[in-house]
Design an enzyme around this catalytic site. Structure first.
Site, PDB file in Angstrom:
ATOM      1  N   CYS A  66       0.868  -1.171   0.000  1.00 18.19           N
ATOM      2  CA  CYS A  66       0.000   0.000   0.000  1.00 18.19           C
ATOM      3  C   CYS A  66       0.913   1.232   0.000  1.00 18.19           C
ATOM      4  O   CYS A  66       1.653   1.452   0.972  1.00 18.19           O
ATOM      5  CB  CYS A  66      -0.910  -0.007   1.226  1.00 18.19           C
ATOM      6  SG  CYS A  66      -1.987   1.436   1.238  1.00 18.19           S
TER       7      CYS A  66
ATOM      8  N   CYS B  17      -3.153   6.881  -5.103  1.00 19.43           N
ATOM      9  CA  CYS B  17      -2.892   5.442  -4.991  1.00 19.43           C
ATOM     10  C   CYS B  17      -1.452   5.106  -5.426  1.00 19.43           C
ATOM     11  O   CYS B  17      -1.128   5.143  -6.620  1.00 19.43           O
ATOM     12  CB  CYS B  17      -3.893   4.611  -5.802  1.00 19.43           C
ATOM     13  SG  CYS B  17      -3.815   2.861  -5.407  1.00 19.43           S
TER      14      CYS B  17
HETATM   15  O1  PYC Z   1      -1.728   3.771  -2.105  1.00 20.78           O
HETATM   16  O2  PYC Z   1      -1.238   1.773  -2.867  1.00 20.78           O
HETATM   17  C1  PYC Z   1      -2.011   2.574  -2.353  1.00 20.78           C
HETATM   18  C2  PYC Z   1      -3.370   2.118  -1.987  1.00 20.78           C
HETATM   19  C3  PYC Z   1      -3.923   0.891  -2.212  1.00 20.78           C
HETATM   20  C4  PYC Z   1      -5.219   0.927  -1.708  1.00 20.78           C
HETATM   21  C5  PYC Z   1      -5.424   2.170  -1.180  1.00 20.78           C
HETATM   22  N1  PYC Z   1      -4.284   2.888  -1.366  1.00 20.78           N
END
Ligand code: PYC
Length: 317
Positions: free
Chosen positions: A88, A241
């Site tokens: 994550c 993300c």
């Molecule tokens: O930042 O890799 C990330 C992530 C995955 C799910 C929520 N954030």
């Protein structure tokens, strides 16, 4: 009454809850082995700490673990309202800023063990740069015929989790990437994910594609792109993300649209930004992405698990 000590932070708007005390005893072994033990024997702990009434669908939890190797700063196992995450990105940025808040680490380079591999993170004040696990595009231009929306073309890529990446402005959808449209974007992304599953389109080794990432033009012209990311439990990522941006870099690299070392500024649906670039991996089909963002600590608290509480172990979602 069982007490669990946690620290909450957010990275570009996306929350992370790190568990420092009161977690399950997972023993030794790799983070992958410990994650399997967590999932098979202590899944109720996951629900109790990130689902309602103590958490929400948006929250990502992280269990702090003793690392396997002495030169690692820590190990961590990330999870959410639905299950476990390989890596994550936003959570790892939150992890380093939280460890600094606790006085456990200084600015500089840190080795972090995760279930899908070791990542390197460089902390400077509230900014963290993560050299993520090797990422790659698995399938290019996959067409999915999504009920109500029509044919959607996208790529399947790995960035520490599995992603389907597509332009938002396709077929009958064409929903602009504005926070006012998150309900419509969520419906669209879920319909894509359901159809991927129905059609048997997976990541490698039949892995379920649990994240869908939709792209459009950035709002701020100095950024390169805006995204909307559907997370496994149905919430959308408030940050750009980290693993999704890694998957995006892998696709751009595979299409020769981004040079090694060239900066990519990925804007989230909220407008928060991750800066990202890559270097080629030894395996020429893969890249080593670097993602940078900012995190801030929100609260230090204790979760209390009262055995007399009918919702003591949380409400699964
Ligand atoms: O930042 O890799 C990330 C992530 C995955 C799910 C929520 N954030």
């Amino acid at each position: 009454m069982h007490q669990i000590d946690v620290i909450d932070s957010h990275t570009g708007g996306e929350p992370t809850r790190l568990i420092f005390q009161g977690g399950p005893e997972l023993g030794g072994g790799s983070m992958q082995q410990r994650m399997q033990k967590f999932a098979s024997q202590f899944d109720s702990f996951r629900v109790a700490t990130v689902c309602e009434p103590r958490g929400s669908d948006v929250l990502v939890g992280g269990l702090i673990c003793q690392p396997e190797h002495p030169d690692s700063t820590t190990g961590v196992i990330f999870f959410n309202n639905r299950g476990f995450l390989g890596m994550c990105g936003h959570g790892t940025i939150g992890l380093l800023v939280t460890l600094k808040h606790l006085g456990r680490v200084d600015d500089g380079r840190h080795r972090i063990e995760t279930p899908v591999g070791t990542v390197m993170a460089t902390l400077q004040s509230n900014r963290v740069e993560i050299q993520n696990v090797e990422s790659y595009r698995y399938r290019k231009s996959v067409t999915v015929d999504v009920p109500e929306y029509g044919e959607i073309v996208g790529d399947v890529a790995w960035g520490g989790n599995w992603f389907f990446l597509a332009e938002a402005s396709q077929a009958n959808a064409s929903i602009s990437l504005h926070v006012a449209h998150v309900d419509a974007l969520t419906r669209f992304a879920k319909a894509i994910r359901d159809e991927l599953a129905r059609s048997g389109i997976t990541g490698s080794d039949q892995a379920f594609i649990d994240h869908v990432e939709l792209f459009g033009p950035p709002v701020v012209p100095t950024n390169d792109s805006r995204n909307f990311v559907l997370c496994p439990g149905g919430a959308y990522d408030r940050s750009p993300c980290g693993t999704g941006t890694s998957a995006k870099l892998a696709c751009l690299a595979a299409d020769d649209k981004l040079e090694p070392g060239q900066m990519w500024r990925q804007e989230s649906i909220l407008g928060s930004v991750f800066e990202a670039f890559y270097h080629p991996a030894e395996d020429s089909r893969k890249i080593v992405p670097t993602i940078a963002g900012y995190a801030f600590v929100n609260s230090e608290s204790s979760l209390l698990l009262d055995p007399n509480d009918p919702f003591c172990m949380g409400i699964p979602s």
